[in-house]
Design an enzyme around this catalytic site. Sequence first.
Site: not given
Length: 463
Positions: A208, A360
Amino acid sequence: MRWWRLNLACLQPSRSFSSSSPAPMTRRVVVTGLGMVTPLGCGVEATWKRLIEGQCGVRAISLPDLKMSAFDRDTQLHTFDQLTSKVAALVPCGSNLGEFNEELWLNSKEHRSIARFIGYALCATDEALRDANWIPTTQEHKEQTGVSIGGGTGSISDILDAAQMICEKRIRRLSPYFIPRILINMAAGHVSMKYGLQGPNHAAVTACATGAHSIGDATRMIQFGDADVMVAGGTESSIDALSIAGFCRARALSTKYNSTPTESSRPFDCGRDGFVMGEGCGVLVLEELQHAERRGANIYAEVRGYGMSGDAHHITQPHGDGRGAILAMRRALKQSGLLPNQIDYINAHATSTPLGDNIEANAIKTLFTDHATSGALAVSSTKGAIGHLLGAAGAVEAIFTVLALHHGIAPPTLNLTKPDPIFTDAFMPLTSSTKMPITTAISNSFGFGGTNASLLFTSAYVK
């Protein structure tokens, strides 16, 4: 001139920045062309308009979406019934404006070696090169223009059909174009052949993070003099029975919203339960600054930083403290010479998974400290609108980041109805498109295997 284009004459820095010892760099790289094929539409104009309007490209999948033409009806129905996730973000196809025309890019006789992910790349490249007004005709120009287009999985549906032929002892029916259809580097290869581009011919395959790595690698090829112009991006078409089944078995996909597809991709929301598979392609034309200026090119932004890292932790899960994401963003900042408090917007990788979004967000808060919680830093994830495009995600989201700079609009995070309590009120992903001054922005992309990439863009000529 198209409405989203940026003219050199109007490029003026909105503010000056102090430097923090950037790495030496002799050749500056700018973005001069954009092309897209996404679940929101075919083309930059259609996709961006629908994105900032808050439209969603996710829908319920149907039996034909599984691409199991080599299998009997009973097998197809059984497979469909067994899938726990029945939503996806597919590219709209047709001959109308804003739709991907299969007849033009996939179905003619000369396209027998072209799988769908390659067709997406050809379509997006055509738009990007025309947008940049750079279709090389001389030998010199062809030699100085290269391609860096990667992908995540290639054409798994072709592999599935071929395996069925072997099981049924019909190997003589296997197409002689089978191998060229599944090789991931053939997207870059076909683009190179179509336009006669003889510079670097490169294809990153980093799950990704592929799209971001392809753009970053292409930037460095220009910086080091391997090319003056690079066609760079990522492409993916993996919405098929085997790919969906594989991610279902890994418990990575959303399953709670099969009856309400547009609500299924919800980055940073408490109700997130997995990502939604998407498909498409993003392509940028990158160009050495002086080369662009000499030919009077229109410039969207400058690529100021490219950071890479490895988690060195787990095949699918990032380290709990977000160290890989922090390293990638920090290295992009170091290369750019900018400080964390000089970043205006972050297009987060956030895929709508419970663990990944959390890590994140913590990484951003750790690196950007008070800047992240003061309301000065805007953070959003566009995957709520287009799902997760896997190998194409980084490229498409890089284009969204560039357009956010150009228009001064931070795209929305769809379906953010109950934000995860990890976020403070000041550090809230945007729930609607917000007009704001944006001159510096980061796009994050992280992949299985612990591979991470961050791209840092600025408005052209920001010091």
